[in-house]
Design a protein around this motif. Sequence first.
Motif, PDB file in Angstrom:
ATOM      1  N   GLY A  24       0.816  -1.210   0.000  1.00 40.13           N
ATOM      2  CA  GLY A  24       0.000   0.000   0.000  1.00 40.13           C
ATOM      3  C   GLY A  24       0.851   1.263   0.000  1.00 40.13           C
ATOM      4  N   PHE A  25       1.956   1.233   0.734  1.00 41.02           N
ATOM      5  CA  PHE A  25       2.860   2.380   0.767  1.00 41.02           C
ATOM      6  C   PHE A  25       3.459   2.660  -0.610  1.00 41.02           C
ATOM      7  N   LEU A  26       3.886   1.611  -1.303  1.00 39.35           N
ATOM      8  CA  LEU A  26       4.487   1.804  -2.622  1.00 39.35           C
ATOM      9  C   LEU A  26       3.449   2.266  -3.645  1.00 39.35           C
ATOM     10  N   LEU A  27       2.230   1.771  -3.516  1.00 38.85           N
ATOM     11  CA  LEU A  27       1.152   2.275  -4.381  1.00 38.85           C
ATOM     12  C   LEU A  27       0.936   3.769  -4.157  1.00 38.85           C
ATOM     13  N   SER A  28       0.909   4.172  -2.895  1.00 35.74           N
ATOM     14  CA  SER A  28       0.665   5.581  -2.581  1.00 35.74           C
ATOM     15  C   SER A  28       1.806   6.462  -3.063  1.00 35.74           C
ATOM     16  N   GLY A  30       3.722   5.879  -5.674  1.00 31.72           N
ATOM     17  CA  GLY A  30       3.567   6.004  -7.116  1.00 31.72           C
ATOM     18  C   GLY A  30       2.513   7.028  -7.489  1.00 31.72           C
ATOM     19  N   ALA A  31       1.448   7.114  -6.685  1.00 34.39           N
ATOM     20  CA  ALA A  31       0.366   8.056  -6.965  1.00 34.39           C
ATOM     21  C   ALA A  31       0.734   9.484  -6.582  1.00 34.39           C
ATOM     22  N   LEU A  32       1.540   9.636  -5.550  1.00 30.61           N
ATOM     23  CA  LEU A  32       1.853  10.969  -5.038  1.00 30.61           C
ATOM     24  C   LEU A  32       2.766  11.766  -5.959  1.00 30.61           C
ATOM     25  N   HIS A  33       3.685  11.098  -6.624  1.00 34.10           N
ATOM     26  CA  HIS A  33       4.705  11.817  -7.376  1.00 34.10           C
ATOM     27  C   HIS A  33       4.270  12.092  -8.815  1.00 34.10           C
ATOM     28  N   LYS A  34       4.552  13.292  -9.239  1.00 33.75           N
ATOM     29  CA  LYS A  34       4.196  13.713 -10.594  1.00 33.75           C
ATOM     30  C   LYS A  34       4.999  12.940 -11.626  1.00 33.75           C
ATOM     31  N   HIS A  35       6.265  12.680 -11.317  1.00 38.05           N
ATOM     32  CA  HIS A  35       7.138  11.938 -12.217  1.00 38.05           C
ATOM     33  C   HIS A  35       7.360  10.526 -11.686  1.00 38.05           C
ATOM     34  N   TRP A  36       7.415   9.568 -12.603  1.00 36.18           N
ATOM     35  CA  TRP A  36       7.541   8.161 -12.237  1.00 36.18           C
ATOM     36  C   TRP A  36       8.785   7.905 -11.397  1.00 36.18           C
ATOM     37  N   LEU A  37       9.883   8.550 -11.725  1.00 37.79           N
ATOM     38  CA  LEU A  37      11.132   8.331 -11.013  1.00 37.79           C
ATOM     39  C   LEU A  37      11.104   8.859  -9.583  1.00 37.79           C
ATOM     40  N   GLY A  38      10.133   9.690  -9.261  1.00 35.19           N
ATOM     41  CA  GLY A  38      10.079  10.288  -7.940  1.00 35.19           C
ATOM     42  C   GLY A  38       9.920   9.287  -6.821  1.00 35.19           C
ATOM     43  N   ALA A  39       9.283   8.144  -7.101  1.00 31.35           N
ATOM     44  CA  ALA A  39       9.036   7.131  -6.071  1.00 31.35           C
ATOM     45  C   ALA A  39      10.050   5.992  -6.093  1.00 31.35           C
ATOM     46  N   MET A 165       4.498   0.453  -7.916  1.00 29.45           N
ATOM     47  CA  MET A 165       4.720   1.882  -8.044  1.00 29.45           C
ATOM     48  C   MET A 165       4.148   2.410  -9.365  1.00 29.45           C
ATOM     49  N   THR A 166       4.341   1.647 -10.425  1.00 25.12           N
ATOM     50  CA  THR A 166       3.846   2.057 -11.740  1.00 25.12           C
ATOM     51  C   THR A 166       2.325   2.064 -11.773  1.00 25.12           C
ATOM     52  N   ILE A 167       1.694   1.059 -11.148  1.00 23.90           N
ATOM     53  CA  ILE A 167       0.232   1.007 -11.086  1.00 23.90           C
ATOM     54  C   ILE A 167      -0.310   2.232 -10.356  1.00 23.90           C
ATOM     55  N   MET A 183      -7.536   8.648  -1.283  1.00 28.62           N
ATOM     56  CA  MET A 183      -8.092   7.309  -1.133  1.00 28.62           C
ATOM     57  C   MET A 183      -6.986   6.290  -0.851  1.00 28.62           C
ATOM     58  N   ILE A 184      -5.885   6.359  -1.597  1.00 32.60           N
ATOM     59  CA  ILE A 184      -4.792   5.416  -1.414  1.00 32.60           C
ATOM     60  C   ILE A 184      -4.135   5.603  -0.057  1.00 32.60           C
ATOM     61  N   ASN A 185      -3.950   6.856   0.349  1.00 28.79           N
ATOM     62  CA  ASN A 185      -3.330   7.126   1.645  1.00 28.79           C
ATOM     63  C   ASN A 185      -4.180   6.578   2.789  1.00 28.79           C
ATOM     64  N   ARG A 186      -5.481   6.783   2.706  1.00 23.91           N
ATOM     65  CA  ARG A 186      -6.344   6.320   3.790  1.00 23.91           C
ATOM     66  C   ARG A 186      -6.456   4.800   3.800  1.00 23.91           C
ATOM     67  N   LEU A 187      -6.429   4.189   2.632  1.00 20.02           N
ATOM     68  CA  LEU A 187      -6.411   2.733   2.574  1.00 20.02           C
ATOM     69  C   LEU A 187      -5.115   2.201   3.195  1.00 20.02           C
ATOM     70  N   SER A 188      -3.998   2.859   2.899  1.00 20.97           N
ATOM     71  CA  SER A 188      -2.712   2.456   3.483  1.00 20.97           C
ATOM     72  C   SER A 188      -2.745   2.603   4.996  1.00 20.97           C
ATOM     73  N   ALA A 189      -3.337   3.692   5.484  1.00 22.69           N
ATOM     74  CA  ALA A 189      -3.414   3.918   6.933  1.00 22.69           C
ATOM     75  C   ALA A 189      -4.228   2.817   7.610  1.00 22.69           C
ATOM     76  N   LEU A 190      -5.349   2.445   7.006  1.00 27.36           N
ATOM     77  CA  LEU A 190      -6.182   1.393   7.577  1.00 27.36           C
ATOM     78  C   LEU A 190      -5.436   0.062   7.628  1.00 27.36           C
ATOM     79  N   MET A 191      -4.640  -0.218   6.578  1.00 30.14           N
ATOM     80  CA  MET A 191      -3.880  -1.455   6.560  1.00 30.14           C
ATOM     81  C   MET A 191      -2.780  -1.438   7.625  1.00 30.14           C
ATOM     82  N   MET A 192      -2.193  -0.275   7.866  1.00 31.48           N
ATOM     83  CA  MET A 192      -1.172  -0.168   8.915  1.00 31.48           C
ATOM     84  C   MET A 192      -1.778  -0.435  10.285  1.00 31.48           C
ATOM     85  N   TRP A 193      -2.951   0.146  10.550  1.00 29.79           N
ATOM     86  CA  TRP A 193      -3.615  -0.078  11.840  1.00 29.79           C
ATOM     87  C   TRP A 193      -4.020  -1.544  12.004  1.00 29.79           C
TER      88      TRP A 193
END
Length: 207
Positions: A24-28, A30-39, A165-167, A183-193
């Motif tokens: 979930g962290f790696l998905l988030s 990938g979504a957060l960064h404008k450029h693919w290489l950012g993550a 990350m690409t997805i 949505m991805i961040n909150r899903l990641s948070a729920l999985m962490m808890w």
Amino acid sequence: MLAAVLHGFLLSIALIMPIGMQNGFLLSQGALHKHWLGAVPAVIAAALCDTLLITLAVIGVSAAAFNIVWLRLIFGIIGICFLIYMGWTTWRDESSETQSTNQGVWTIKRQVTFAASVSLLNPHALLDTLAVIGGSASVYTTWPVKIAFGAACAAVSWIWFFVLMTIGHVASRTAARMSAKRMINRLSALMMWASAVYLGYILYSFQ
């Protein structure tokens, strides 16, 4: 040796595909960064940590350490506290729709630190490597075959993390950017808890 490689590859695919806090962290990211290489720093850090755990599991060191009760308890408590805190941080990271598109981007240092933490303090990753990969590696009696098995397991982590990350990156480009990140961040948070609760249950069951 080919059979060991195929065994490691298929076993790791089965273990790594369920979406947990690391995925979930790696998905988030990938979504957060404008450029693919950012993550990419997050991916490399997570893959290196998985490689380390797999290596320790294959040579049997991690299993021995895991059997030390007080050490297991200390790491478990640290992991629970960390997961609760980072779940809260991740939940709040995109709480406002008025944030700029770059404000939520993580620095390289934060990516690496968090990726290492969710990898090394991840109860699912630890159990998978110690109980499953370590146990499977023990059936091989020669070191070349053990190394081949471990290398196949590690290769799956590297490939899968880049795919995740690409997805995440593609998904954030094809949907409303802020909504997708939130949505991805909150899903990641729920999985962490959920992982924190699960880790607590594991520690309790070992007593």
